[in-house]
Motif scaffolding. Structure first.
Motif, PDB file in Angstrom:
ATOM      1  N   ARG A 162       0.870  -1.041   0.054  1.00  0.00           N
ATOM      2  CA  ARG A 162      -0.059   0.010   0.069  1.00  0.00           C
ATOM      3  C   ARG A 162       0.947   1.254  -0.068  1.00  0.00           C
ATOM      4  NH1 ARG A 162      -2.364  -1.075   4.315  1.00  0.00           N
ATOM      5  NH2 ARG A 162      -1.427   0.356   5.707  1.00  0.00           N
ATOM      6  N   GLU A 163       1.915   1.403   0.807  1.00  0.00           N
ATOM      7  CA  GLU A 163       2.612   2.550   0.858  1.00  0.00           C
ATOM      8  C   GLU A 163       3.552   2.844  -0.368  1.00  0.00           C
ATOM      9  OE1 GLU A 163       4.734   1.779   4.433  1.00  0.00           O
ATOM     10  OE2 GLU A 163       2.941   1.743   5.572  1.00  0.00           O
ATOM     11  N   ALA A 164       3.932   1.640  -1.134  1.00  0.00           N
ATOM     12  CA  ALA A 164       4.742   1.760  -2.054  1.00  0.00           C
ATOM     13  C   ALA A 164       3.872   2.273  -3.285  1.00  0.00           C
ATOM     14  CB  ALA A 164       5.367   0.486  -2.414  1.00  0.00           C
ATOM     15  N   LEU A 165       2.793   2.088  -3.469  1.00  0.00           N
ATOM     16  CA  LEU A 165       1.795   2.608  -4.397  1.00  0.00           C
ATOM     17  C   LEU A 165       1.972   4.078  -4.757  1.00  0.00           C
ATOM     18  CD1 LEU A 165      -1.246   0.443  -4.111  1.00  0.00           C
ATOM     19  CD2 LEU A 165       0.535   0.290  -6.146  1.00  0.00           C
ATOM     20  N   PRO A 166       1.938   4.537  -5.816  1.00  0.00           N
ATOM     21  CA  PRO A 166       1.948   6.122  -6.054  1.00  0.00           C
ATOM     22  C   PRO A 166       0.645   6.573  -6.078  1.00  0.00           C
ATOM     23  CG  PRO A 166       2.089   4.928  -8.407  1.00  0.00           C
ATOM     24  CD  PRO A 166       2.216   3.781  -7.075  1.00  0.00           C
ATOM     25  N   ASP A 167       0.252   7.888  -6.044  1.00  0.00           N
ATOM     26  CA  ASP A 167      -0.900   8.301  -5.699  1.00  0.00           C
ATOM     27  C   ASP A 167      -1.885   8.242  -6.796  1.00  0.00           C
ATOM     28  OD1 ASP A 167       0.123   9.507  -3.442  1.00  0.00           O
ATOM     29  OD2 ASP A 167       0.293  11.408  -3.845  1.00  0.00           O
ATOM     30  N   GLU A 168      -1.454   7.989  -7.904  1.00  0.00           N
ATOM     31  CA  GLU A 168      -2.471   7.706  -9.158  1.00  0.00           C
ATOM     32  C   GLU A 168      -3.099   6.080  -9.377  1.00  0.00           C
ATOM     33  OE1 GLU A 168       1.882   8.075 -11.196  1.00  0.00           O
ATOM     34  OE2 GLU A 168       0.484   8.544  -9.367  1.00  0.00           O
ATOM     35  N   LEU A 169      -2.517   5.320  -8.049  1.00  0.00           N
ATOM     36  CA  LEU A 169      -3.108   4.068  -8.280  1.00  0.00           C
ATOM     37  C   LEU A 169      -3.659   3.909  -6.870  1.00  0.00           C
ATOM     38  CD1 LEU A 169      -0.149   2.062 -10.058  1.00  0.00           C
ATOM     39  CD2 LEU A 169      -2.572   2.270 -10.668  1.00  0.00           C
ATOM     40  N   ALA A 170      -5.075   3.528  -6.900  1.00  0.00           N
ATOM     41  CA  ALA A 170      -5.755   3.272  -5.555  1.00  0.00           C
ATOM     42  C   ALA A 170      -5.267   1.719  -5.024  1.00  0.00           C
ATOM     43  CB  ALA A 170      -7.196   3.465  -5.879  1.00  0.00           C
ATOM     44  N   TYR A 171      -5.293   1.610  -3.722  1.00  0.00           N
ATOM     45  CA  TYR A 171      -5.290   0.291  -3.261  1.00  0.00           C
ATOM     46  C   TYR A 171      -6.762  -0.318  -2.933  1.00  0.00           C
ATOM     47  CZ  TYR A 171      -3.865  -3.392   0.128  1.00  0.00           C
ATOM     48  OH  TYR A 171      -3.812  -4.695   0.610  1.00  0.00           O
ATOM     49  N   LEU A 172      -7.119  -1.242  -3.532  1.00  0.00           N
ATOM     50  CA  LEU A 172      -8.384  -1.938  -3.282  1.00  0.00           C
ATOM     51  C   LEU A 172      -8.408  -3.103  -2.471  1.00  0.00           C
ATOM     52  CD1 LEU A 172     -10.823  -0.191  -4.791  1.00  0.00           C
ATOM     53  CD2 LEU A 172      -8.414  -0.101  -6.018  1.00  0.00           C
TER      54      LEU A 172
END
Length: 436
Positions: A162-172
């Protein structure tokens, strides 16, 4: 009806289980989940239906065209708070014009990427970002907007993703590793949803880790089709459709279209049903090879042979073609007598003989197409059909394998047997009803 597409990084990444968990999560959150499948698959939708209790739509630009695809999507809408989850096929960009990316783009649906996170954390984010950036290089240019981590543990593992995902990719959310979530396979794919289901407690546990509300926020409403479905009048005719453990590969839209044009009655040949009174017969695809002895003993098959010889229109697809042949030899070498309407013998193989989208051109007027018309479908079978030298064929193969690489559509009397599965958006079933 809002929707999202679940695309995978590759085949076998766990899209079907992720879809089932997402559908269950939406239901638990108070939404009305609907389902669909990108590509021509019959089996994955049966698992969707086992969870939702509703038919799952088939969305394939090759089979339906873009407008037909949108019409089929909207056929599944009939209430409030509906959210449709479209399970992708293969990897997101695989499949050319019929890929998951093409389906998502045609419907303007955001893509939630299903990533195997069993051996990675930050690399999950790198993979998803690469898929997002690659979109601009494709004709479809889908909106890769989120990630669902398959085979991910909670705690530090989930937090790292979750923390590695950039802002443009939502964690679902995630689907936890659990052997109970594994669906067994055989030739032609997974076991069907009527045979094997995910245990309820395992599915509930997986659904608890999917972020349903975040997914709903992400979902979008697809555009309506630009043109209505071509109208044809209803006819005072009855179509008998075989439905049992053999004849199970049928699109919901096919039954719907047949019911709009004619009366539909069903019969189960392997359960001992006789052929009902009717003006035409449709034999969908399925698994004749798994129930060959029961099919050979069916009174419906004997009646079908007699009625076909009298001129009753009969249309058989793949498994239906096999049932209409003289004989079927299983992979174990056991030979079973079939209806004998079509002058051919069929033998099963240990490996698949054809897998592709197909295009056929009618050499003459036939039950599903006028002379010169093109008909699109798909084929996936493990059998080989050996027709007599003087057998008549209704179609030339433009793309695909057909029966002998060049021809498809064995025809005898007013019976047509083909390896191609077609969708009602092709017009084939309208032509069939009009021929009765």
């Amino acid at each position: 009806m809002r929707g999202v597409a679940l695309g995978g990084t590759a085949s076998g990444v766990g899209k079907t289980v992720a879809t089932l968990a997402t559908l269950r999560a939406l239901d638990a959150a108070g939404y009305d989940p609907r389902s669909a499948k990108a590509g021509p698959d019959f089996i994955d939708p049966s698992h969707h239906a086992a969870v939702t209790g509703r038919p799952s739509r088939t969305l394939d630009p090759w089979l339906e065209g873009e407008d037909g695809l949108r019409r089929n999507y909207w056929r599944g809408a009939d209430g409030d708070d509906e959210v449709c989850v479209v399970e992708g096929m293969m990897g997101l960009y695989d499949g050319d014009a019929a890929s998951t990316a093409a389906v998502a783009a045609a419907l303007d649906l955001p893509v939630v990427l299903v990533v195997d996170a069993s051996a990675g954390m930050e690399s999950v984010a790198a993979t998803a970002l690469g898929f997002r950036e690659y979109a601009a290089r494709t004709d479809a240019d889908p909106d890769v907007a989120g990630v669902l981590a398959q085979q991910a543990h909670g705690g530090r593992h989930e937090a790292g993703i979750r923390e590695a995902l950039p802002d443009e990719l939502a964690y679902l959310g995630r689907v936890p590793p659990d052997d109970a979530l594994e669906l067994p396979e055989r030739h032609l794919g997974l076991h069907g949803g009527r045979e094997v289901t995910v245990p309820e407690d395992a599915l509930d546990a997986a659904a608890e880790t999917v972020r349903a509300e975040r997914l709903v926020d992400l979902a979008r409403t697809p555009p309506r089709p630009e043109s209505p479905e071509p109208a044809r009048p209803a006819r005072d005719r009855t179509v008998a459709v075989a439905r049992d453990d053999v004849f199970r590969f049928i699109y919901p839209a096919t039954v719907e279209r047949l019911r709009e044009r004619a009366e539909v009655t069903t019969f189960a040949p392997t359960a001992g049903d006789d052929l009902p009174e009717c003006d035409g017969v449709y034999l969908p695809g399925g698994y004749p090879e798994l129930h060959a002895a029961d099919l050979a003993a069916s009174p419906a098959l004997t009646a079908l042979a007699d009625r076909a010889a009298e001129g009753l229109p009969v249309f058989g697809e793949c498994g239906g073609l096999m049932a209409l042949a003289r004989s079927l030899t299983t992979a174990d070498g056991d030979e079973h007598t079939m209806a004998g309407v079509l002058p051919a013998d069929v033998e099963m193989s240990e490996r698949y003989r054809a897998l592709d989208h197909v295009e056929l051109r009618a050499r003459e007027g036939t039950l599903t197409a006028a002379a010169g018309d093109a008909l699109r479908g798909h084929e996936f079978h493990y059998s080989e059909c050996d027709p007599d030298r003087d057998a008549r064929f209704a179609f030339e193969v433009v793309r695909g394998d057909g029966i002998d690489g060049e021809r498809d559509g064995l025809t005898e009397y007013r019976t047509l047997g083909t390896y191609a599965h077609v969708h009602p958006e092709s017009g084939a079933f309208d032509e069939f009803v009009d021929a009765l």
